[in-house]
Design a protein around this motif. Structure first.
Motif, PDB file in Angstrom:
ATOM      1  N   ALA A  72       0.883  -1.357  -0.039  1.00  0.00           N
ATOM      2  CA  ALA A  72       0.078   0.025  -0.190  1.00  0.00           C
ATOM      3  C   ALA A  72       0.989   1.252  -0.048  1.00  0.00           C
ATOM      4  O   ALA A  72       2.247   1.159   0.506  1.00  0.00           O
ATOM      5  N   LYS A 103      -8.952  12.910   9.223  1.00  0.00           N
ATOM      6  CA  LYS A 103      -9.536  11.902  10.200  1.00  0.00           C
ATOM      7  C   LYS A 103      -9.634  12.243  11.578  1.00  0.00           C
ATOM      8  O   LYS A 103     -10.199  11.782  12.178  1.00  0.00           O
ATOM      9  N   TRP A 109      -8.348  10.439  15.878  1.00  0.00           N
ATOM     10  CA  TRP A 109      -8.164   9.035  15.215  1.00  0.00           C
ATOM     11  C   TRP A 109      -6.623   8.607  15.261  1.00  0.00           C
ATOM     12  O   TRP A 109      -6.376   7.606  15.511  1.00  0.00           O
ATOM     13  N   SER A 134      -4.071  -3.322   8.627  1.00  0.00           N
ATOM     14  CA  SER A 134      -3.183  -1.920   8.245  1.00  0.00           C
ATOM     15  C   SER A 134      -1.942  -2.498   7.690  1.00  0.00           C
ATOM     16  O   SER A 134      -1.087  -3.371   8.308  1.00  0.00           O
ATOM     17  N   MET A 169       0.690  -0.735   7.503  1.00  0.00           N
ATOM     18  CA  MET A 169       1.779   0.045   8.203  1.00  0.00           C
ATOM     19  C   MET A 169       2.319  -0.934   9.327  1.00  0.00           C
ATOM     20  O   MET A 169       1.500  -1.350  10.207  1.00  0.00           O
TER      21      MET A 169
HETATM   22  C1  HEC Z   1       7.702   1.600   7.024  1.00  0.00           C
HETATM   23  C2  HEC Z   1       7.058   2.811   6.371  1.00  0.00           C
HETATM   24  C3  HEC Z   1       6.130   3.411   7.255  1.00  0.00           C
HETATM   25  C4  HEC Z   1       6.503   4.244   8.558  1.00  0.00           C
HETATM   26  C5  HEC Z   1       8.173   4.278   9.067  1.00  0.00           C
HETATM   27  C6  HEC Z   1       5.294   4.791   9.014  1.00  0.00           C
HETATM   28  N1  HEC Z   1       4.171   4.533   8.428  1.00  0.00           N
HETATM   29 FE1  HEC Z   1       2.259   5.157   8.522  1.00  0.00          FE
HETATM   30  N2  HEC Z   1       1.698   4.059   6.980  1.00  0.00           N
HETATM   31  C7  HEC Z   1       2.470   3.397   6.302  1.00  0.00           C
HETATM   32  C8  HEC Z   1       1.422   2.556   5.154  1.00  0.00           C
HETATM   33  C9  HEC Z   1       2.271   1.849   4.136  1.00  0.00           C
HETATM   34  C10 HEC Z   1       0.281   3.103   5.483  1.00  0.00           C
HETATM   35  C11 HEC Z   1      -0.961   2.652   4.677  1.00  0.00           C
HETATM   36  C12 HEC Z   1      -1.678   1.738   5.767  1.00  0.00           C
HETATM   37  C13 HEC Z   1      -2.863   1.221   5.001  1.00  0.00           C
HETATM   38  O1  HEC Z   1      -3.818   1.860   4.453  1.00  0.00           O
HETATM   39  O2  HEC Z   1      -3.325  -0.140   5.286  1.00  0.00           O
HETATM   40  C14 HEC Z   1       0.273   3.986   6.444  1.00  0.00           C
HETATM   41  C15 HEC Z   1      -0.546   4.743   7.113  1.00  0.00           C
HETATM   42  C16 HEC Z   1      -0.546   5.653   8.200  1.00  0.00           C
HETATM   43  C17 HEC Z   1      -1.841   6.486   8.646  1.00  0.00           C
HETATM   44  C18 HEC Z   1      -2.956   6.380   7.885  1.00  0.00           C
HETATM   45  C19 HEC Z   1      -3.380   7.229   7.071  1.00  0.00           C
HETATM   46  C20 HEC Z   1      -4.759   7.373   6.488  1.00  0.00           C
HETATM   47  O3  HEC Z   1      -5.203   8.361   5.808  1.00  0.00           O
HETATM   48  O4  HEC Z   1      -5.132   6.205   6.311  1.00  0.00           O
HETATM   49  C21 HEC Z   1      -1.183   7.185   9.601  1.00  0.00           C
HETATM   50  C22 HEC Z   1      -2.002   8.225  10.301  1.00  0.00           C
HETATM   51  C23 HEC Z   1       0.165   7.189   9.709  1.00  0.00           C
HETATM   52  N3  HEC Z   1       0.514   6.056   8.799  1.00  0.00           N
HETATM   53  C24 HEC Z   1       1.065   7.671  10.674  1.00  0.00           C
HETATM   54  C25 HEC Z   1       2.415   7.359  10.776  1.00  0.00           C
HETATM   55  C26 HEC Z   1       3.099   7.917  11.785  1.00  0.00           C
HETATM   56  C27 HEC Z   1       2.744   8.975  12.468  1.00  0.00           C
HETATM   57  C28 HEC Z   1       4.428   7.278  11.555  1.00  0.00           C
HETATM   58  C29 HEC Z   1       5.680   7.566  12.503  1.00  0.00           C
HETATM   59  C30 HEC Z   1       5.442   7.406  13.906  1.00  0.00           C
HETATM   60  C31 HEC Z   1       4.394   6.448  10.543  1.00  0.00           C
HETATM   61  N4  HEC Z   1       3.250   6.438  10.159  1.00  0.00           N
HETATM   62  C32 HEC Z   1       5.396   5.743  10.120  1.00  0.00           C
HETATM   63  C33 HEC Z   1       3.745   3.243   6.307  1.00  0.00           C
HETATM   64  C34 HEC Z   1       4.647   3.779   7.257  1.00  0.00           C
END
Ligand code: HEC
Length: 243
Positions: A105, A117, A121, A147, A149
């Motif tokens: 993703a 959001k 959230w 998710s 992430m």
């Molecule tokens: C290793 C890569 C990676 C890192 C590092 C990462 N993320 Fe993510 N993040 C993702 C991915 C991929 C998605 C999409 C998830 C899904 O839709 O299933 C996501 C989704 C999100 C979302 C949801 C956004 C939405 O509109 O749906 C938030 C909020 C978020 N991340 C916050 C953070 C924060 C705050 C940090 C740091 C503490 C962080 N992420 C670090 C990969 C990462």
């Protein structure tokens, strides 16, 4: 005249009322974008833990010093990794294609997530990760099921396990718990503060000028009140001879 005073008073009383966030079973992030110490900690955590995958492409790095109350040099030294030109946006090191390949993703841009959001959230999301050997990435999230992430802050929080409960004959995941044997470098209270700081910083990203605008609003309303009063005195003066 009475009408005008009423309007001003109405304006004063509604100025403090904010639009309600989305309802639901969210934790209360209690964000405060005028808390610059929290924004500084949040920015640090965000740059170090989130920007490997996420960008904030609607925000320029040089919008940060004023909101965070620090110099641009400090931002350049501590938050910006790689090359930087004056006016650059907060871009991530990882392209969308890499994210698709690695996590299935795209990691969405986070400039406006606090607006779409809501802060509560995001705060809840960062406190809902748990270890799940059945999930393809080894992690899951009670708020956003499956998710893609990973729990990038596990070194701080520890490795949460799911708390399951039987509901209607089915085993449901109702919460998370960090076993003492899998603790992170932070206590529970410290992790709550860290995730609140990140949420606060993301709220600031949604509108870096918000704190300033609120401050200006107070002055504008003050000016209007004084101006209305002066106009009233002037009107009385003009009509005095006519009556
Ligand atoms: C290793 C890569 C990676 C890192 C590092 C990462 N993320 Fe993510 N993040 C993702 C991915 C991929 C998605 C999409 C998830 C899904 O839709 O299933 C996501 C989704 C999100 C979302 C949801 C956004 C939405 O509109 O749906 C938030 C909020 C978020 N991340 C916050 C953070 C924060 C705050 C940090 C740091 C503490 C962080 N992420 C670090 C990969 C990462």
């Amino acid at each position: 005249m009475k009408k005008l005073i009423c309007c001003v008073l109405l304006g004063l009383t509604t100025a403090g009322v904010h639009a309600a966030g989305p309802s639901g079973d969210f934790m209360d992030a209690n964000v405060d974008v005028s808390d610059t110490a929290s924004l500084q900690r949040g920015a640090n955590l965000f740059a170090n833990n989130c920007m490997g995958c996420h960008s904030a492409e609607f925000v320029r790095w040089n919008a940060l010093p004023e909101g965070l109350g620090v110099s641009m040099e400090l931002i350049e030294e501590n938050l910006i990794f790689g090359s930087y030109e004056v006016g650059d946006m907060m871009m991530s090191a990882m392209g969308t294609n890499d994210s698709m390949n690695w996590f299935g993703a795209p990691a969405p841009d986070l400039s406006l997530t606090a607006r779409s959001k809501g802060p509560d959230w995001i705060f809840t999301y960062l406190n809902s990760f748990y270890r799940d050997p059945d999930a393809s990435i080894g992690w899951n999230n009670t708020l956003l099921e499956n998710s893609s992430m990973p729990h990038v802050l596990w070194h701080l929080q520890g490795v949460p396990e799911p708390v399951r409960e039987e509901q209607g004959g089915e085993l449901m995941t109702v919460g998370i718990e960090v076993p003492a044997s899998a603790a992170g470098t932070m206590t529970e209270a410290e992790y709550l503060r860290a995730t609140r700081d990140i949420t606060n910083f993301m709220t600031f990203l949604g509108e870096p000028v918000r704190a300033k605008r609120h401050q200006m609003g107070v002055w504008v309303i003050g000016f209007l009140v004084i101006f209305t009063f002066l106009a009233y005195l002037m009107k009385r003066e003009y009509w005095r001879d006519i009556h």
